[in-house]
Design a protein around this motif. Structure first.
Motif, mmCIF file in Angstrom:
data_model
loop_
_atom_site.group_PDB
_atom_site.id
_atom_site.type_symbol
_atom_site.label_atom_id
_atom_site.label_comp_id
_atom_site.label_asym_id
_atom_site.label_seq_id
_atom_site.Cartn_x
_atom_site.Cartn_y
_atom_site.Cartn_z
ATOM 1 N N PRO A 290 -12.723 3.415 -38.272
ATOM 2 C CA PRO A 290 -13.741 4.153 -38.996
ATOM 3 C C PRO A 290 -14.442 4.973 -38.178
ATOM 4 O O PRO A 290 -13.854 5.032 -37.248
ATOM 5 C CB PRO A 290 -14.504 2.846 -39.064
ATOM 6 N N ASN B 283 -17.247 5.388 -35.951
ATOM 7 C CA ASN B 283 -17.566 4.832 -34.770
ATOM 8 C C ASN B 283 -16.490 4.322 -33.770
ATOM 9 O O ASN B 283 -17.261 3.613 -32.588
ATOM 10 C CB ASN B 283 -18.845 4.161 -35.264
ATOM 11 N N THR B 284 -15.361 5.213 -34.155
ATOM 12 C CA THR B 284 -14.634 4.520 -33.049
ATOM 13 C C THR B 284 -14.221 4.792 -32.016
ATOM 14 O O THR B 284 -14.467 6.480 -31.511
ATOM 15 C CB THR B 284 -13.210 4.584 -33.480
ATOM 16 N N SER B 285 -14.570 4.324 -30.725
ATOM 17 C CA SER B 285 -14.721 5.309 -29.498
ATOM 18 C C SER B 285 -12.910 5.995 -28.798
ATOM 19 O O SER B 285 -11.940 5.028 -29.410
ATOM 20 C CB SER B 285 -14.092 4.022 -28.260
ATOM 21 N N PRO C 117 -11.314 5.258 -26.431
ATOM 22 C CA PRO C 117 -10.084 4.549 -25.518
ATOM 23 C C PRO C 117 -9.560 3.390 -26.484
ATOM 24 O O PRO C 117 -8.474 3.131 -26.434
ATOM 25 C CB PRO C 117 -10.901 3.953 -24.400
ATOM 26 N N PHE C 118 -10.471 2.864 -27.716
ATOM 27 C CA PHE C 118 -9.754 2.427 -28.368
ATOM 28 C C PHE C 118 -9.133 3.113 -28.682
ATOM 29 O O PHE C 118 -7.789 2.715 -29.643
ATOM 30 C CB PHE C 118 -10.933 2.044 -29.476
ATOM 31 N N LEU D 209 -16.679 9.559 -30.043
ATOM 32 C CA LEU D 209 -16.763 9.088 -30.833
ATOM 33 C C LEU D 209 -15.157 9.255 -31.910
ATOM 34 O O LEU D 209 -14.841 10.415 -31.577
ATOM 35 C CB LEU D 209 -17.628 8.972 -31.671
ATOM 36 N N MET E 176 -14.185 8.190 -18.894
ATOM 37 C CA MET E 176 -15.744 8.110 -18.910
ATOM 38 C C MET E 176 -16.268 8.660 -20.262
ATOM 39 O O MET E 176 -15.845 9.655 -20.438
ATOM 40 C CB MET E 176 -16.469 9.033 -17.927
ATOM 41 N N SER E 177 -14.869 8.048 -21.726
ATOM 42 C CA SER E 177 -15.099 8.640 -22.750
ATOM 43 C C SER E 177 -15.248 7.464 -23.794
ATOM 44 O O SER E 177 -15.389 7.750 -25.141
ATOM 45 C CB SER E 177 -13.397 8.510 -23.252
ATOM 46 N N ARG E 178 -16.582 6.275 -23.070
ATOM 47 C CA ARG E 178 -16.298 5.454 -24.390
ATOM 48 C C ARG E 178 -17.844 5.739 -25.305
ATOM 49 O O ARG E 178 -17.096 5.229 -26.428
ATOM 50 C CB ARG E 178 -16.895 4.813 -23.584
ATOM 51 N N ASN E 179 -18.270 6.974 -25.051
ATOM 52 C CA ASN E 179 -19.184 7.374 -26.052
ATOM 53 C C ASN E 179 -18.137 8.665 -26.418
ATOM 54 O O ASN E 179 -19.021 9.171 -27.628
ATOM 55 C CB ASN E 179 -20.079 8.001 -25.402
#
Ligand SMILES: Nc1ncnc2c1ncn2[C@@H]1O[C@H](COP(=O)(O)OP(=O)(O)OP(=O)(O)O)[C@@H](O)[C@H]1O
Ligand SMILES: Nc1ncnc2c1ncn2[C@@H]1O[C@H](COP(=O)(O)OP(=O)(O)OP(=O)(O)O)[C@@H](O)[C@H]1O
Ligand SMILES: [Mg+2]
Ligand SMILES: [Mg+2]
Lengths: 714, 714
Positions: free
Chosen positions: B672, B674-676, B678-679, B546, B541-544
């Motif tokens: 950048p 706005n990177t999430s 998980p990325f 950033l 649950m960490s997509r948001n």
């Protein structure tokens, strides 16, 4: 590099929809369901791979059954007991019937490959290797490929070619993995609507690797070997969870095979017997320290022979590509190989007179055919090598008592089998190289053991079977250049750990020696097919090659809001799989290339398609309609893409505007202009990338790098 | 998260010197030499790990020898033959002597751990796991740790604790790997000047993983298991070449152990016997399909028991951290455990009267001590379990005939051993959990088998030994939660493939069940130590989340040309391992944070040190002097770093300018804003990163992310 191959998409497009999916209250449950389904699919993959493998094995069994018990028994008995071995004329009839039968089977196999699914030819391991490396080989995991492969390999092995069924089983496993996880079939045009969450390259690739592991496990009864195979030959990165699922599939599949075959062999429920290729248990497990140099020597021989095999097979494949390219020509070659294989076998049995008393060797099955030219109460060792199941032959080379095979038999058999395998690998039938290589190696390994025994008559306890095992490992290792997974496979297939150490030694040496000459067989074939595969390490001496030189400068980019007509134009005129989104594109008056603004995102061709298909565009001023929530998992499958005209966009549609921003991946991978090639390579390899954008110091887009741009440097 | 731990540096600083190194004509040869040396070092690692393992084993052997043959024999014979078993007073003497001897050995072990090398306590596997994950645990691979560990584990096992020597052997292997590859020792202060090319974290980490694999291979005679262990527990990414070298080390090390032990046991040169922990070969290898549910049940029990063990051990460790923190307290606890272990063993033997006729059970070694309270011609089954080598006890639980152990014996022994192991794991002596867990599991597994037999008296052929094996696997699996590597290890240690399938099944179920309750033992201990380890998967649950929220905003950055005084100031006032280089830093009048310019590069703290040390700075206008060419391989080792004052920089020096540009890494990883998460996580995990810079849309530096910033999110 060939343009036929596209990359698989391993990355998630983290657009607005993807992020919002997490905010839904049901998201936790969905995640849990997905992970449960993953295990369930892996279970199914294991079961079905096992079924396919058992099916192949049973087919081979029956085709041999027909050949031996029906055709030959009948003919031989018609020839009359007393004449056997004397009237050559009668044996000619037998031979022609035999060759004819073989040719029929091989024709079926060849027709399936040539006319139904060309990708089903050969062993399939190179293709699976590429697939797992991240390259979409067309049709490689289709149902029709699976069917052709399974039936074809049963026919080609049943048809007496020097071919193994193990490689094709691995390919079948991979196809099963892809098929089940997608819950639909292109070949049949059926969509079961199952497992929609797995309909993307990322998940599919994981399931394919599970399927490949299951295939190995089914073929050799080697679940650990299977997992190691998938890792060594394919997976670009190690993930614990994935590995567990691979392991689970492999386990289930060898379990299934066991169960079916124990039932088929009338001992249902008895599970200790494992795997299809079962090379039997060694009675005498001792080895001594002075045998180590001998094993090393076997490793060297194996390396050289393997390198020779690869060299010659590569040349042959090149020759084939040039001169035997027509469909009929390829069919004819298959028939020729089948005929020559059969003919050579008979010729050898004629020529070599290696009769052994029945009963001395408990491992030899004394079917009537093996009697051949021998007296009653004896059997022909040559015939038993040629006419048995290849796995059985390997087994008897491993475990037969010392004098079961004459030196001449082994020499001639070894050479013939080497050459026949060489010729067979690459013709248009499904055929693996594992068992033939093992058999060749077992022959010369046994020969080596016998020679050692003759050289040092004072030493007792030399078991030529042990050397046969080492030789088999060396020959196969020399051809395919696997180490860890091969050790595990051989150990699991002989159900024995004791010889693990010498086998490892042999395989390491084999690999070192072989690698001095050329690449492994599979890699050579991949190179011949010009597949843009990425190896394990960055190209050598490439520190000074910068992104500047690697990238493609004439980027086709989009702005965040584009007119539909431009998008249609781009989709029509280019084949790129994705496009960067920048904040402005200005035609520069001085240069031919436009001046791109800041990199803002990245959108897939398939996503653009879907946007157009759902008509998510607007007149000036109006607002977007939403898209189905699983849009971010949008598949990138060319076949699925309808052609642009089918979308039926009107003149009015084309004048609308498409707002790309909510649908694009907002933080694509990027590197500056002065990035070195090894750095780029590690990014591609470590993350399984499909693209990489190159930006300048102000974050303005300057170029794009894809797998092919990187693979170009060797 | 604890600030004690620094990250290892896995990345190459691709500065000017690094790039120029490739242009030298000798570069090819250097590369070849390096790759040759890698193999050579792996060979040495294998040999020395094998030596250390054999040393530990022989030490344990002698310490037991002294205890049994000398101390007890003497005392028991002094007690007089006729009185044995009747005069309790005499047995008290024996017991006290026994416990006293144990306490002496345990004291040695405890002193080594408490006063010499605290990191040598426990099994060492959690520490190695962290190290391989990319975290520099201080002193974990030092020579003094190795020595303390090797001697200490021999003492604690010899001292009769419920402790295994396998975990410490793995740790020893890792320390050997680090030590040999560096060609120098901090503990001794000696520098052999060898293998300078490997003196960086990247290479060292690879060699440590090879050493760990070699350790497993030596401990269990399981080279494949060793490689899988290194992969499953440690390596963040799979690299074929590295795996081969790991495999090679593992092979050599089990070979060395074999050789030494075959010589030690008087059968020199006979190599078939493999490994230290040899659990013997099963005679009866059959199992049937109806046994599968029983194995599954064993898996469930193992999962629950393992989870219970982990829960209780974790609580105990927390308690210990709070209340038993003084050195003397810890020493006292060790002695207490030793005394209680010995006392309990004697008490149990007193209490349970499980006498078995000698000779009925071929696996039991009938030393005099085992006779104990039994009549002549009989031996005490309890005594044999408690006083034998634990490996021997496991073996006899696996292979003894059906009635060798009474039900009460197994129940009481199982419970006692479970509790003692629980208490022992975590005290300040080197001690592993493998063998104790296997032993506990074998006890209840055997019990399970006996119960099944009693429940279904009609079914024949139930071998409790088989269930003992399954139980052992389940208990160990429940505690450590490994699957693939554990299967391979058990298969290799029992030299048997047949039970592979049921063992896998048991381990999978065990893991599923155990994971429902808590983490594995090693992971729990890692969490307790607050190590910033990165797991396999991004936090849920960490997509948001950033980059914005993950990063640290108050970046300490450098310009490309800096005054020495500022660098000295930064080095003095911060502890960061590296600093971004930007094209300008402007104090912003509105915000507290300065306004950073474009990201230009990245330089390590250690590199700055080296630059200052070599006085690579200049007055205004003059030019740089060069630096040694291997500067880019500059190590980041805190101990090595001289303190700033030792550099002796003068006032004049401090006023000079340092030109950083040629020495920095010119294209650091960046994402950048706005990177999430998980990325970011995938970048860290896939590439083994240590830092990541966050830039805004114009490529201006905005923040920095290190391992700790990512590990904070769970
Ligand atoms: N959006 C784009 N604009 C311009 N050139 C591109 C673009 N995408 C890819 N290319 C270039 O097109 C060439 C063909 O590459 P390739 O076929 O690999 O691209 P692709 O089809 O987009 O990706 P792949 O086939 O790997 O899935 C490469 O040199 C690549 O750099
Ligand atoms: N150059 C820097 N300027 C400002 N903050 C930094 C810098 N480098 C690291 N940090 C921050 O300092 C905090 C402590 O992190 P950490 O100890 O991991 O950093 P480090 O010592 O540089 O790296 P590591 O310990 O992982 O080798 C983190 O929050 C990190 O973001
Ligand atoms: Mg393309
Ligand atoms: Mg730090």
């Amino acid at each position: 590099l060939s343009a036929r191959y596209e990359s698989l998409n391993y990355e998630i497009s983290e657009n607005r929809l993807y992020r919002e999916a997490e905010k839904k209250p049901s998201h936790q449950i969905t995640l849990w369901q997905i992970s449960r389904n993953r295990w369930f699919v892996c279970f199914l993959i294991g079961v079905f791979t096992g079924l396919v493998a058992a099916f192949i094995d049973i087919m081979v069994h029956y085709s041999k059954d027909i050949k031996f018990n029906w055709l030959l028994k009948y003919l031989i008995s018609k020839c009359g007991e007393e004449q056997r071995g004397t009237t050559a004329g009668c044996m000619w009839t037998v031979m022609i019937a035999w060759i004819g039968y073989n040719c029929v089977l091989v024709t079926i196999a060849a027709i399936l490959v040539i006319f139904v699914a060309p990708i089903a030819g050969g062993s399939g391991i190179p293709q699976i290797k590429c697939y797992l490396n991240g390259i979409a080989i067309p049709e490689v995991v289709r149902l029709k490929t699976l069917v052709s492969k399974a039936i074809g390999v049963a026919c080609s092995v049943g048809g007496g070619l020097c071919a193994g069924k193990e490689g094709p089983m691995i390919h079948s496993g991979a196809a099963v993995g892809a098929g089940i996880s997608q819950g639909k079939s292109y070949s049949l045009g059926i969509d079961f609507g199952l497992f929609r969450e797995f309909r993307n390259d990322r998940e599919r690739r994981d399931f394919v690797s599970a399927g490949a592991a299951a295939g190995v496990a089914a073929a050799f009864g080697a679940p650990i070997g299977g997992v190691l195979f998938s890792l060594e030959e394919g997976a670009s990165f190690w993930n614990q969870n994935l590995t567990w699922r691979m392991f689970f599939s492999a386990m289930i599949s060898s379990f299934t095979v066991n169960w079916i075959l124990s039932w088929f062999n009338g001992r249902s429920g008895w599970l200790s017997w494992t795997g299809l290729a079962n090379f039997g248990i060694f009675e005498n497990k001792d080895y001594n320290i002075w045998e180590i140099p001998l094993f090393l020597l076997i490793g060297v021989i194996g390396g050289c022979l393997g390198a020779l095999f690869n060299y010659m097979n590569t040349r042959l494949t090149e020759f084939r590509k040039k001169y035997v390219s027509s469909k009929l020509g390829r069919l004819f070659e298959c028939l020729l190989v089948a005929a020559v294989s059969g003919f050579l076998a008979f010729l050898t049995i004629f020529a070599i007179d290696d009769c052994q008393p029945i009963g001395a060797n408990p491992t030899a099955t004394s079917t009537q055919i093996n009697q051949m030219w021998c007296k009653k109460g004896e059997y022909s060792a040559v015939a038993s090598l040629f006419f048995q199941n290849p796995e059985e032959s390997v087994k008897s080379l491993f475990h037969s008592p010392i004098n079961s095979f004459g030196v001449t038999t082994l020499i001639i058999f070894g050479i013939e089998y080497f050459l026949l395998t060489l010729w067979t690998f690459g013709i248009s039938v499904p055929s693996g190289v594992f068992i033939p290589a093992l058999l060749t190696g077992a022959a010369w390994g046994r020969l080596f053991g016998i020679l050692v025994e003759r050289l040092f008559p004072s030493v007792t306890g030399i078991d030529p079977g042990k050397y046969a095992l080492a030789g088999a490992a060396a020959q196969l290792g020399g051809v395919v250049r696997m180490t860890i997974s091969l050790t595990a496979i051989i150990m699991e297939a002989t159900k024995d750990i004791t010889f693990g150490l010498p086998i490892m030694l042999v395989l390491m040496v084999t690999k070192w020696v072989g690698d001095m000459f050329n690449e492994g067989l599979y890699d050579s074939h991949i190179d011949l097919a010009e597949v843009p595969i990425l190896g394990w390490n960055p190209p050598k001496m490439s520190r000074n090659i910068l992104a500047d030189r690697v990238m493609r400068k004439d980027v086709v980019a989009l702005e965040r809001r584009e007119r539909v007509s431009r998008i249609v134009e781009i989709l029509r005129s280019t084949l790129h799989h994705g496009f960067p989104v920048v904040d402005r594109i200005e035609e520069s008056p001085y240069e031919s290339l436009p001046d791109y603004g800041r990199l803002k995102g990245y959108i897939l061709r398939s996503q653009l398609f879907k946007l157009l298909e759902n008509r998510i565009f607007e007149e000036e001023g109006s607002s977007n309609t939403g898209l189905p929530n699983d849009f971010y998992e949008c598949q990138d499958d060319d076949d699925q893409m309808k052609s642009l005209t089918e979308l039926g966009l009107t003149q009015y549609d084309e004048s609308c505007w498409l707002d790309i921003e909510p649908y694009m991946h907002p933080h694509p991978h990027r590197v500056p202009l002065n990035t070195s090639l090894p750095f780029i390579f590690r990014l591609f390899r470590g993350l399984g990338l499909r693209y990489l954008f190159v930006v300048n110091d102000d974050n303005h887009l300057r170029g794009v790098i894809t797998r092919k741009d990187v693979a170009r440097f060797r």
